[in-house]
Motif scaffolding. Structure first.
Motif, PDB file in Angstrom:
ATOM      1  N   PRO A   9       0.816  -1.213   0.000  1.00  0.00           N
ATOM      2  CA  PRO A   9       0.000   0.000   0.000  1.00  0.00           C
ATOM      3  C   PRO A   9       0.855   1.271   0.000  1.00  0.00           C
ATOM      4  N   LEU A  10       0.199   2.419  -0.023  1.00  0.00           N
ATOM      5  CA  LEU A  10       0.925   3.686   0.097  1.00  0.00           C
ATOM      6  C   LEU A  10       1.486   3.798   1.512  1.00  0.00           C
ATOM      7  N   PHE A  11       0.627   3.508   2.502  1.00  0.00           N
ATOM      8  CA  PHE A  11       1.107   3.508   3.888  1.00  0.00           C
ATOM      9  C   PHE A  11       0.168   2.722   4.792  1.00  0.00           C
ATOM     10  N   TYR A  12       0.648   2.436   6.006  1.00  0.00           N
ATOM     11  CA  TYR A  12      -0.164   1.836   7.067  1.00  0.00           C
ATOM     12  C   TYR A  12      -0.345   2.876   8.167  1.00  0.00           C
ATOM     13  N   LEU A  68      -8.141  11.672   8.378  1.00  0.00           N
ATOM     14  CA  LEU A  68      -7.183  11.906   9.467  1.00  0.00           C
ATOM     15  C   LEU A  68      -6.640  10.575   9.973  1.00  0.00           C
ATOM     16  N   HIS A  69      -5.339  10.502  10.126  1.00  0.00           N
ATOM     17  CA  HIS A  69      -4.701   9.241  10.529  1.00  0.00           C
ATOM     18  C   HIS A  69      -3.343   9.497  11.153  1.00  0.00           C
ATOM     19  N   CYS A  70      -2.827   8.477  11.801  1.00  0.00           N
ATOM     20  CA  CYS A  70      -1.470   8.486  12.339  1.00  0.00           C
ATOM     21  C   CYS A  70      -0.691   7.429  11.560  1.00  0.00           C
ATOM     22  N   THR A  71       0.208   7.871  10.700  1.00  0.00           N
ATOM     23  CA  THR A  71       0.980   6.937   9.862  1.00  0.00           C
ATOM     24  C   THR A  71       1.912   6.097  10.736  1.00  0.00           C
ATOM     25  N   THR A  72       1.967   4.793  10.468  1.00  0.00           N
ATOM     26  CA  THR A  72       3.003   3.979  11.101  1.00  0.00           C
ATOM     27  C   THR A  72       4.129   3.760  10.080  1.00  0.00           C
ATOM     28  N   GLU A  73       3.786   3.120   8.959  1.00  0.00           N
ATOM     29  CA  GLU A  73       4.810   2.809   7.944  1.00  0.00           C
ATOM     30  C   GLU A  73       4.410   3.398   6.593  1.00  0.00           C
ATOM     31  N   PHE A  74       5.314   4.164   6.026  1.00  0.00           N
ATOM     32  CA  PHE A  74       5.114   4.717   4.683  1.00  0.00           C
ATOM     33  C   PHE A  74       5.783   3.768   3.698  1.00  0.00           C
ATOM     34  N   CYS A  75       5.004   3.038   2.917  1.00  0.00           N
ATOM     35  CA  CYS A  75       5.555   2.017   2.003  1.00  0.00           C
ATOM     36  C   CYS A  75       5.759   2.565   0.597  1.00  0.00           C
ATOM     37  N   LYS A 134      13.194   8.334  12.623  1.00  0.00           N
ATOM     38  CA  LYS A 134      14.241   9.025  11.866  1.00  0.00           C
ATOM     39  C   LYS A 134      13.989   8.969  10.363  1.00  0.00           C
ATOM     40  N   LEU A 135      13.147   8.037   9.950  1.00  0.00           N
ATOM     41  CA  LEU A 135      12.956   7.767   8.525  1.00  0.00           C
ATOM     42  C   LEU A 135      12.670   9.019   7.703  1.00  0.00           C
ATOM     43  N   GLY A 136      13.366   9.137   6.604  1.00  0.00           N
ATOM     44  CA  GLY A 136      13.113  10.239   5.687  1.00  0.00           C
ATOM     45  C   GLY A 136      13.747  11.545   6.122  1.00  0.00           C
ATOM     46  N   SER A 152       8.293   8.945  19.245  1.00  0.00           N
ATOM     47  CA  SER A 152       8.154  10.400  19.419  1.00  0.00           C
ATOM     48  C   SER A 152       7.516  11.078  18.205  1.00  0.00           C
ATOM     49  N   ARG A 153       7.725  10.473  17.041  1.00  0.00           N
ATOM     50  CA  ARG A 153       7.231  11.100  15.817  1.00  0.00           C
ATOM     51  C   ARG A 153       5.727  10.878  15.593  1.00  0.00           C
ATOM     52  N   ALA A 154       5.117  10.008  16.385  1.00  0.00           N
ATOM     53  CA  ALA A 154       3.704   9.651  16.151  1.00  0.00           C
ATOM     54  C   ALA A 154       2.821  10.894  16.198  1.00  0.00           C
ATOM     55  N   HIS A 155       2.024  11.078  15.169  1.00  0.00           N
ATOM     56  CA  HIS A 155       1.200  12.288  15.057  1.00  0.00           C
ATOM     57  C   HIS A 155       0.086  12.089  14.043  1.00  0.00           C
ATOM     58  N   VAL A 156      -0.855  12.992  14.082  1.00  0.00           N
ATOM     59  CA  VAL A 156      -1.886  13.085  13.043  1.00  0.00           C
ATOM     60  C   VAL A 156      -1.691  14.431  12.357  1.00  0.00           C
ATOM     61  N   THR A 157      -1.470  14.429  11.052  1.00  0.00           N
ATOM     62  CA  THR A 157      -1.390  15.688  10.320  1.00  0.00           C
ATOM     63  C   THR A 157      -2.797  16.263  10.204  1.00  0.00           C
ATOM     64  N   LEU A 158      -2.963  17.490  10.712  1.00  0.00           N
ATOM     65  CA  LEU A 158      -4.286  18.126  10.658  1.00  0.00           C
ATOM     66  C   LEU A 158      -4.385  19.087   9.490  1.00  0.00           C
ATOM     67  N   GLU A 165       4.268  19.170   1.966  1.00  0.00           N
ATOM     68  CA  GLU A 165       3.867  17.764   2.017  1.00  0.00           C
ATOM     69  C   GLU A 165       3.632  17.344   3.473  1.00  0.00           C
ATOM     70  N   ALA A 166       2.700  16.417   3.659  1.00  0.00           N
ATOM     71  CA  ALA A 166       2.332  15.973   5.005  1.00  0.00           C
ATOM     72  C   ALA A 166       3.515  15.417   5.798  1.00  0.00           C
ATOM     73  N   VAL A 167       4.478  14.818   5.097  1.00  0.00           N
ATOM     74  CA  VAL A 167       5.626  14.219   5.795  1.00  0.00           C
ATOM     75  C   VAL A 167       6.326  15.248   6.692  1.00  0.00           C
ATOM     76  N   GLN A 168       6.146  16.513   6.387  1.00  0.00           N
ATOM     77  CA  GLN A 168       6.787  17.592   7.155  1.00  0.00           C
ATOM     78  C   GLN A 168       6.297  17.657   8.610  1.00  0.00           C
ATOM     79  N   THR A 169       5.060  17.240   8.865  1.00  0.00           N
ATOM     80  CA  THR A 169       4.497  17.362  10.220  1.00  0.00           C
ATOM     81  C   THR A 169       5.337  16.606  11.249  1.00  0.00           C
ATOM     82  N   GLY A 170       5.735  15.385  10.912  1.00  0.00           N
ATOM     83  CA  GLY A 170       6.533  14.578  11.830  1.00  0.00           C
ATOM     84  C   GLY A 170       7.889  15.212  12.086  1.00  0.00           C
ATOM     85  N   ILE A 171       8.448  15.819  11.054  1.00  0.00           N
ATOM     86  CA  ILE A 171       9.755  16.469  11.177  1.00  0.00           C
ATOM     87  C   ILE A 171       9.623  17.698  12.077  1.00  0.00           C
TER      88      ILE A 171
HETATM   89  P1  2AM Z   1       2.107  12.254   7.768  1.00  0.00           P
HETATM   90  O1  2AM Z   1       2.170  10.907   8.403  1.00  0.00           O
HETATM   91  O2  2AM Z   1       2.985  13.254   8.417  1.00  0.00           O
HETATM   92  O3  2AM Z   1       0.715  12.784   7.668  1.00  0.00           O
HETATM   93  C1  2AM Z   1       0.717   9.793   2.711  1.00  0.00           C
HETATM   94  O4  2AM Z   1       1.597  10.677   2.131  1.00  0.00           O
HETATM   95  C2  2AM Z   1       0.967   9.717   4.211  1.00  0.00           C
HETATM   96  O5  2AM Z   1       2.234   9.153   4.469  1.00  0.00           O
HETATM   97  C3  2AM Z   1       0.930  11.045   4.912  1.00  0.00           C
HETATM   98  O6  2AM Z   1       0.139  10.899   6.036  1.00  0.00           O
HETATM   99  C4  2AM Z   1       2.373  11.374   5.196  1.00  0.00           C
HETATM  100  O7  2AM Z   1       2.723  12.147   6.283  1.00  0.00           O
HETATM  101  C5  2AM Z   1       3.014  10.019   5.251  1.00  0.00           C
HETATM  102  N1  2AM Z   1       4.356  10.093   4.676  1.00  0.00           N
HETATM  103  C6  2AM Z   1       4.708  10.550   3.465  1.00  0.00           C
HETATM  104  N2  2AM Z   1       6.030  10.406   3.254  1.00  0.00           N
HETATM  105  C7  2AM Z   1       6.543   9.839   4.370  1.00  0.00           C
HETATM  106  C8  2AM Z   1       7.856   9.449   4.788  1.00  0.00           C
HETATM  107  N3  2AM Z   1       8.910   9.589   3.991  1.00  0.00           N
HETATM  108  N4  2AM Z   1       7.978   8.929   6.016  1.00  0.00           N
HETATM  109  C9  2AM Z   1       6.933   8.771   6.823  1.00  0.00           C
HETATM  110  N5  2AM Z   1       5.668   9.127   6.496  1.00  0.00           N
HETATM  111  C10 2AM Z   1       5.472   9.646   5.285  1.00  0.00           C
END
Ligand code: 2AM
Length: 224
Positions: A9-12, A68-75, A134-136, A152-158, A165-171
């Motif tokens: 998938p795109l992510f879990y 709205l979600h909390c990403t675990t793994e971005f595949c 640390k990923l990404g 520590s990075r666990a979050h929901v992008t609002l 890009e959403a990936v910025q929220t965790g950073i």
């Molecule tokens: P998010 O978890 O900060 O919201 C689809 O793009 C989802 O995967 C988004 O929710 C996004 O950020 C997350 N995502 C995108 N690229 C990522 C990466 N390199 N590492 C972790 N999560 C990523």
């Protein structure tokens, strides 16, 4: 012929159930409204607008991304490192479709992102991939990230600012947590009804919620 491997998938992640999603959207928008009217925020407005005399409507500034979600793994459909190994774990397979309660403990607002910080339980951490904090992120860009607790990075992008890009929220969240752990203390602290608001410099705000907000969520994969 080799049997075709199932596509990744795109992510879990954990997805807020729709009633909770609506509730969180409303209450976090209320917070943005409050933040927008605070003198302390107005003082640093140029970090959002580039101009001290310009106003900003934070509710418009951040574009909400559903669901709205909390990403675990971005595949990334198999393009991201570690995705296959993650998907093959028994705990991941067994957890798909199961419910859990996510605990939101804080909110972050930066010129780039708006997010909710999630505190994971030991059980939820079983689904948190090793190294995900640390990923990404090139390690050189975020000194101190190694010292943060796992998850520590666990979050929901609002919401994200235009072009972000959403990936910025965790950073942004990790950056704030590193600052909190370091010598540098928050510049402004204001007690709000919701909790304690800190200013971390460079347009970064953190609200520590007085009471964690519990959100019903379902673990699942997501593909577009
Ligand atoms: P998010 O978890 O900060 O919201 C689809 O793009 C989802 O995967 C988004 O929710 C996004 O950020 C997350 N995502 C995108 N690229 C990522 C990466 N390199 N590492 C972790 N999560 C990523």
């Amino acid at each position: 012929a080799q049997p075709k491997e199932p596509a990744l998938p795109l992510f879990y992640g954990w997805f807020l159930i729709s009633e909770v999603e609506e509730k969180i959207k409303c209450s976090t928008m209320e917070f943005l409204k409050t933040l927008d009217t605070l003198e302390a925020f107005k003082k640093h407005i140029s970090e959002f607008t580039g101009d001290a005399d310009k106003e900003v409507d934070l509710e418009q500034y951040f574009q909400t991304k559903a669901p709205l979600h909390c990403t675990t793994e971005f595949c990334d459909y198999g393009k991201a490192e570690g995705g296959k190994e993650y998907a093959e774990q028994q705990v991941v397979k067994d957890s798909c479709g199961t419910g859990t309660e996510l605990s939101v403990v804080g909110l972050i607002v930066t010129p780039r992102t708006f997010g909710a910080r999630v505190s994971l339980t030991p059980e939820q951490l079983l689904l948190w991939p090793t190294g995900a904090d640390k990923l990404g992120i090139p390690p050189a860009d975020l000194p101190g990230v190694e010292a943060l607790p796992v998850g520590s990075r666990a979050h929901v992008t609002l919401g994200c600012a235009a072009g972000v890009e959403a990936v910025q929220t965790g950073i942004d969240l990790l950056e704030i947590l590193i600052l909190q752990q370091g010598e540098e203390k928050a510049v402004t602290v204001e007690e709000l009804e919701l909790g304690t608001l800190s200013y971390m410099g460079q347009g970064r705000w953190y609200l520590a919620l007085r009471e964690p907000v519990t959100c019903d969520a379902t673990f699942s994969s997501f593909s577009e």
